[in-house]
Structure formats: C-alpha cells, structure tokens
Scaffold this active site. Structure first.
Site, PDB file in Angstrom:
ATOM      1  CD  GLN A 172      -6.404   4.535   1.565  1.00  0.00           C
ATOM      2  OE1 GLN A 172      -6.177   5.089   0.491  1.00  0.00           O
ATOM      3  NE2 GLN A 172      -5.445   4.086   2.348  1.00  0.00           N
ATOM      4  CB  CYS A 222       3.041   9.858   2.238  1.00  0.00           C
ATOM      5  SG  CYS A 222       2.478   8.666   1.006  1.00  0.00           S
ATOM      6  CB  THR A 223       5.823   4.838   2.922  1.00  0.00           C
ATOM      7  OG1 THR A 223       4.630   4.458   2.235  1.00  0.00           O
ATOM      8  CG2 THR A 223       5.661   4.566   4.404  1.00  0.00           C
ATOM      9  CD  GLU A 224       3.580   5.359  -1.212  1.00  0.00           C
ATOM     10  OE1 GLU A 224       3.161   4.194  -1.194  1.00  0.00           O
ATOM     11  OE2 GLU A 224       3.175   6.247  -0.419  1.00  0.00           O
ATOM     12  CG  MET A 255      -1.794  -1.248   1.337  1.00  0.00           C
ATOM     13  SD  MET A 255      -2.581  -1.418   2.958  1.00  0.00           S
ATOM     14  CE  MET A 255      -1.194  -1.903   3.992  1.00  0.00           C
ATOM     15  CB  THR A 303       0.838   2.606   4.339  1.00  0.00           C
ATOM     16  OG1 THR A 303      -0.034   3.737   4.219  1.00  0.00           O
ATOM     17  CG2 THR A 303       0.038   1.466   4.918  1.00  0.00           C
ATOM     18  CG  ASN A 304       3.399   7.659   7.107  1.00  0.00           C
ATOM     19  OD1 ASN A 304       3.836   8.035   8.187  1.00  0.00           O
ATOM     20  ND2 ASN A 304       4.194   7.354   6.091  1.00  0.00           N
ATOM     21  CB  THR A 305      -2.743   6.717   4.634  1.00  0.00           C
ATOM     22  OG1 THR A 305      -2.125   7.860   4.031  1.00  0.00           O
ATOM     23  CG2 THR A 305      -4.254   6.870   4.573  1.00  0.00           C
TER      24      THR A 305
END
Length: 231
Positions: A52, A197-199, A10, A83-85
């Site tokens: 989401q 956010c991990t991206e 994710m 994932t942060n979210t």
C-alpha cells in the site's frame, strides 16, 4: 444458510469484530444455538501494508484475488473484503471469482440513503479519503455529498489508523482528535459520519459524539447476513 467468505487480517483486530458481529447477528435473527457459516482467509497484513505505502496495488490485487479464489474453492457463497481501504482492488477481486462480492461501500451508501442522509462526513485512511475508488463511488453512484477533513487532519487520521488502531492501541488523545474532526464536519453540514475504516469504531462510539455514526463493519455484516439467510 449460505456460507460467508471473509478476506481478513487487514487488520486482524477488525476481522475479529467481523466474526463476532456475524455470529451475533445470525443468532439474533434465528435464535437458539444458530451461528453464522463462515470461511475465513486471514492474510498477513505486513506485506500488504508495505505494498500500500509503496503504491504496489497490483500485488495487493493479486493477493486478494487469490484469497477470494481460495474461499470459492472452500465452498463460500459470497466474499467480503474485511477492510475499506482494500476495496481499491475490489474490481479485480470480484473478477477473479464466480461468487458475488459484497461491496462494503455500496452497502454503506444504501444505508445512508435509506436513512435520508445526503451530506455526510467521511474518515478513513488517506487512500480511502483521497482516491476515487471509495469517496468517488459514494458521490457518483449514490449522489452523496461527501465532506472530508482538511489535509492536516487527514494525515492525523491516517497515522492513528496505522500506528495505533491497526496495532490494537486505543489512545484517549486520538479519540478526542477524531471527535473534534467529526464535529468540524458536522459544522460544515454533515448529517452523519461514515467511519470509513473498519478500526475507527474501536476508537469512537456513538456515546462519544452527538451525530449519527455509520460503522462500516456493522453495515457490511448486516448485508452479508441478509444475503446468507434470505430464502
């Protein structure tokens, strides 16, 4: 060495960073041919993204809780949500298992506080920036002052994350926009920027800015490795 359980996919682009970073960190600490003991449950991101955007966080919670149970049955000694979210459902995931959840926001906050930061900028999805589960946690539990982009820039960051970064697309124009937004937060008093956010760390690296960046993937990995090899 303890086994690290990952709820990933994710997006898979950022989960790939987790796998490499975990193994790199273990080898750096233990040397020779050591590598991390990892159990990965990589989820299909499309239905989760749909939930989401439709506000169906209950379905998200049930899916990630089931994933955590799978990791526990597979012998994982801890679980990380990559994932942060999706830490919006961290409490439900933690309650579903008997192994500890390594909370990404808590690890990030401790790193900031330990380095002496009190006012920080935060970029992430609109869910992470605008809901209390993440920014509120940094403020209330760690007494951090968290500065956010304005509404227009929050929408831009959110769009780039989902429409570009989660699809593995890196655009120079988006990098320039993120650097501008980070600079604005720095001008408002932020002494560091949380890449929440991990991206985002795929797009903006320390060489692109003149303010400390806190890559949440890197911080999460360091905490997991510490727990895995701390005897």
């Amino acid at each position: 060495m303890k086994k690290i359980g990952l709820i990933g996919g994710m997006s898979w682009e950022s989960t790939e960073r987790y796998y490499r970073a975990l193994n790199t960190a273990v080898k750096a600490q233990l040397g020779q041919h050591h590598s991390a003991r990892i159990l990965l449950d990589s989820l299909d991101f499309q239905p989760i993204k749909d939930w989401q955007f439709n506000g169906n966080w209950q379905a998200c919670a049930e899916t990630l809780a089931a994933s955590a149970k799978n990791l526990q049955r597979g012998g994982a000694d801890m679980v990380l949500i990559c994932t942060n979210t999706m830490h919006k459902v961290a409490a439900e995931v933690a309650a579903a298992v008997d192994i500890p959840l390594v909370h990404l926001a808590d690890a990030t906050a401790r790193a900031l506080v330990n380095d002496g930061h009190r006012t920080v900028g935060f970029l992430g999805t609109q869910f992470s920036m605008e809901d209390d589960f993440y920014v509120g946690r940094l403020r209330e539990q760690f007494n951090l002052k968290v500065l956010l982009p304005n509404a227009q820039d929050r929408a831009l960051v959110h769009r780039v994350i989902y429409d570009e970064l989660c699809l593995g697309t890196i655009e120079d124009a988006s990098r320039q926009a993120f650097v501008r937004i980070m600079g604005n937060l720095h001008d408002q008093g932020a002494t560091a920027i949380v890449e929440g956010c991990t991206e985002i760390a795929m797009l903006v690296e320390p060489r692109h800015v003149h303010i400390p960046l806190y890559d949440t993937t890197d911080i999460h990995v360091r905490e997991a490795v510490r727990l895995a090899i701390d005897h």
